[in-house]
Design a protein around this motif. Structure first.
Motif, PDB file in Angstrom:
ATOM      1  N   ARG A  44      -2.751  -0.987  -9.170  1.00 56.15           N
ATOM      2  CA  ARG A  44      -3.957  -1.832  -9.178  1.00 56.15           C
ATOM      3  C   ARG A  44      -4.767  -1.572 -10.446  1.00 56.15           C
ATOM      4  O   ARG A  44      -5.180  -2.505 -11.142  1.00 56.15           O
ATOM      5  CB  ARG A  44      -4.788  -1.549  -7.928  1.00 56.15           C
ATOM      6  N   GLU A  45      -4.994  -0.309 -10.764  1.00 52.28           N
ATOM      7  CA  GLU A  45      -5.777   0.049 -11.954  1.00 52.28           C
ATOM      8  C   GLU A  45      -5.089  -0.442 -13.224  1.00 52.28           C
ATOM      9  O   GLU A  45      -5.741  -0.959 -14.139  1.00 52.28           O
ATOM     10  CB  GLU A  45      -5.979   1.566 -11.998  1.00 52.28           C
ATOM     11  N   ASN A  88       0.820  -1.216   0.000  1.00 54.22           N
ATOM     12  CA  ASN A  88       0.000   0.000   0.000  1.00 54.22           C
ATOM     13  C   ASN A  88       0.855   1.267   0.000  1.00 54.22           C
ATOM     14  O   ASN A  88       0.350   2.358  -0.241  1.00 54.22           O
ATOM     15  CB  ASN A  88      -0.952   0.007   1.201  1.00 54.22           C
ATOM     16  N   GLU A 111       4.874   4.422  -9.021  1.00 47.61           N
ATOM     17  CA  GLU A 111       3.418   4.361  -9.051  1.00 47.61           C
ATOM     18  C   GLU A 111       2.859   4.017  -7.677  1.00 47.61           C
ATOM     19  O   GLU A 111       3.420   3.178  -6.967  1.00 47.61           O
ATOM     20  CB  GLU A 111       2.948   3.293 -10.042  1.00 47.61           C
ATOM     21  N   SER A 112       1.744   4.621  -7.356  1.00 46.11           N
ATOM     22  CA  SER A 112       1.071   4.320  -6.085  1.00 46.11           C
ATOM     23  C   SER A 112       0.351   2.982  -6.203  1.00 46.11           C
ATOM     24  O   SER A 112       0.127   2.465  -7.310  1.00 46.11           O
ATOM     25  CB  SER A 112       0.059   5.418  -5.751  1.00 46.11           C
ATOM     26  N   TRP A 113      -0.047   2.433  -5.063  1.00 48.51           N
ATOM     27  CA  TRP A 113      -0.825   1.182  -5.060  1.00 48.51           C
ATOM     28  C   TRP A 113      -2.096   1.320  -5.906  1.00 48.51           C
ATOM     29  O   TRP A 113      -2.356   0.461  -6.753  1.00 48.51           O
ATOM     30  CB  TRP A 113      -1.135   0.745  -3.630  1.00 48.51           C
ATOM     31  N   PRO A 114      -2.893   2.383  -5.739  1.00 43.63           N
ATOM     32  CA  PRO A 114      -4.097   2.504  -6.578  1.00 43.63           C
ATOM     33  C   PRO A 114      -3.777   2.566  -8.079  1.00 43.63           C
ATOM     34  O   PRO A 114      -4.504   1.990  -8.891  1.00 43.63           O
ATOM     35  CB  PRO A 114      -4.756   3.802  -6.099  1.00 43.63           C
ATOM     36  N   GLN A 115      -2.680   3.232  -8.447  1.00 48.46           N
ATOM     37  CA  GLN A 115      -2.297   3.299  -9.862  1.00 48.46           C
ATOM     38  C   GLN A 115      -1.896   1.925 -10.387  1.00 48.46           C
ATOM     39  O   GLN A 115      -2.300   1.526 -11.479  1.00 48.46           O
ATOM     40  CB  GLN A 115      -1.136   4.281 -10.057  1.00 48.46           C
ATOM     41  N   ARG A 154      -5.895  -7.525  -4.359  1.00 44.91           N
ATOM     42  CA  ARG A 154      -6.034  -7.160  -2.953  1.00 44.91           C
ATOM     43  C   ARG A 154      -4.672  -6.917  -2.309  1.00 44.91           C
ATOM     44  O   ARG A 154      -3.667  -7.485  -2.738  1.00 44.91           O
ATOM     45  CB  ARG A 154      -6.726  -8.286  -2.188  1.00 44.91           C
ATOM     46  N   GLN A 155      -4.689  -6.147  -1.233  1.00 43.01           N
ATOM     47  CA  GLN A 155      -3.478  -5.887  -0.444  1.00 43.01           C
ATOM     48  C   GLN A 155      -3.839  -5.925   1.026  1.00 43.01           C
ATOM     49  O   GLN A 155      -4.881  -5.427   1.440  1.00 43.01           O
ATOM     50  CB  GLN A 155      -2.888  -4.524  -0.814  1.00 43.01           C
TER      51      GLN A 155
END
Length: 145
Positions: A32-33, A13, A26-30, A49-50
């Motif tokens: 993931r997307e 995360n 890159e961030s976790w949300p980036q 998932r994390q």
């Protein structure tokens, strides 16, 4: 459509926040997307998932046995310490791919061996976010064969 879960362990995360860039920018949300987009383009339903909790990671692996045909995992620090994660992976009947953002074999000596590799068909290391994408593509191919 085949389904796979991509499970990530402690500190994923925080991707993109490491000043040294070990885990990319890159961030976790980036990330993931990005993986969800690649999965959709390759006909793979992906649940990504994390967790920072070993017990939750084990529970997810067990749950995936009935809900997914394939499993991708970056157990992060738990890769080197968790027999419980390994035991759960060994009970998963589909293909398992181990993924690490960094090249774990070029880092500290204790990272040369992972418990999770004993439960994996193969692995991708050291390619950062690209490695995550390639792992998703590889899983889509494995499940379509």
């Amino acid at each position: 459509m085949p389904a796979a879960w991509f499970l990530n362990g402690p500190n994923a995360n925080l991707y993109g926040l490491d000043a040294k860039g070990t885990y990319g920018r890159e961030s976790w949300p980036q990330l993931r997307e990005r993986c969800l987009d690649v999965a959709a383009a390759h006909g793979l339903e992906l649940d990504m998932r994390q967790t920072n909790d070993e017990g939750e990671l084990v529970t997810w692996i067990q749950q995936a046995r009935s809900e997914a045909q394939g499993l991708l995992i970056n157990a992060a620090g738990l890769s080197y310490t968790s027999v419980a994660v390994l035991d759960a992976l060994l009970l998963f009947e589909g293909p398992v791919l181990e993924v690490h953002m960094s090249n774990i074999h070029r880092r500290e000596p204790f990272r040369d061996r992972t418990f999770t590799s004993k439960g994996a068909k193969g692995g991708i290391f050291g390619l950062g976010a690209l490695g995550y994408e390639l792992a998703v593509i590889a899983m889509a191919r494995l499940l379509s064969e």
